[in-house]
Enzyme design. Sequence first.
Site, PDB file in Angstrom:
ATOM      1  N   GLN A  15      62.830  61.355   1.023  1.00  0.00           N
ATOM      2  CA  GLN A  15      64.180  61.183   1.574  1.00  0.00           C
ATOM      3  C   GLN A  15      64.205  60.185   2.736  1.00  0.00           C
ATOM      4  O   GLN A  15      65.020  59.268   2.768  1.00  0.00           O
ATOM      5  CB  GLN A  15      64.696  62.551   2.057  1.00  0.00           C
ATOM      6  N   TYR A 140      55.172  75.782   7.550  1.00  0.00           N
ATOM      7  CA  TYR A 140      55.555  74.398   7.885  1.00  0.00           C
ATOM      8  C   TYR A 140      55.584  74.211   9.406  1.00  0.00           C
ATOM      9  O   TYR A 140      54.999  73.269   9.950  1.00  0.00           O
ATOM     10  CB  TYR A 140      56.925  74.137   7.264  1.00  0.00           C
TER      11      TYR A 140
END
Length: 317
Positions: A15, A140
Amino acid sequence: MAHTGRVLVIGANGQLGVELTDALVDRYGQDRVIPSDITASDRENFVTLDVLNVEQLKDIVKENQVSDVYLLAALLSARGEQNPMWAWRINMDGLLNVLELVREGLVRKIFWPSSIAVFGQTTPKVNTPQETIISPETMYGITKLAGERLCAYYSKKFNADVRSLRYPGLVGHRALPGGGTTDYAVDIYHKAVAGEVYHCFLMANTRLPFLYMSDAVRATLELMQAPSDQITVYSSYNLMGFSTTPAEITASIQQHIPGFTIEYEPDFRQQIADSWPESIDDQQAREDWGWQAKIGLNEMTWDMLTNLEKRQATLVK
Ligand code: AKB
């Protein structure tokens, strides 16, 4: 060691990678930018690269006389929860492999993104300061915290020029994000333009910080170009665009597409979002290298809808 100033983007198909690569090509010229990713692409100068493959990484760096590396390859928050060990491997080993390139004198400068995911339940949620309680609750977030400490460690110990931003949710129209919690804020525009109902995996009033892609790309380039004596944060800089919720984005879309509707079906990502801040204090980035976001919610909505509608019209032709 002589540097010809070539730039390697790792994760160029993602992205952010797609748009950052374009911006780097605009700035440095096609010849000096090497986009790479684990999946193929027909971009000029593209090389296939698995960031976990140290030999391949070194060969590409040497063959192309790379001086600066933008390491964007990562597993994001939601996907990381589905496969925590894989997230640890990609996010940590990938970073270490690239940090070692600077320590060995093969490259001169690195950009590595951190995230608001370093923060957790015990962090102040509003205007989260640069220095505060850091208590990530996802794999994460844990990799981003460990990564920030590694960046600071390599900077201090080996005098490495490593620069980093704690991105909030990023929204852009060029490429779809994959596996994040803030991804809803991209998907929602795609559904609106397709004339479909959006089934949102977060609750209506979940407030999170966001940054529009043009601002994110600009922030990255501005940070990388700042003279080193202006850099005072060696872990990662807080960065803020604007703060919003699924309900507010829906209202903003409805100003252009009045018939657009949303249904709320929160899933495991709600818990992730609830552990993150609502807004971020990016004063340090403003003071050190002059950061200032330009795009707010309504400008983002207008730009997203305009571009996605244009794309849809081309596809229909
Ligand atoms: C995610 O949602 O996982 C990412 C992030 C905030 O880092 N977009």
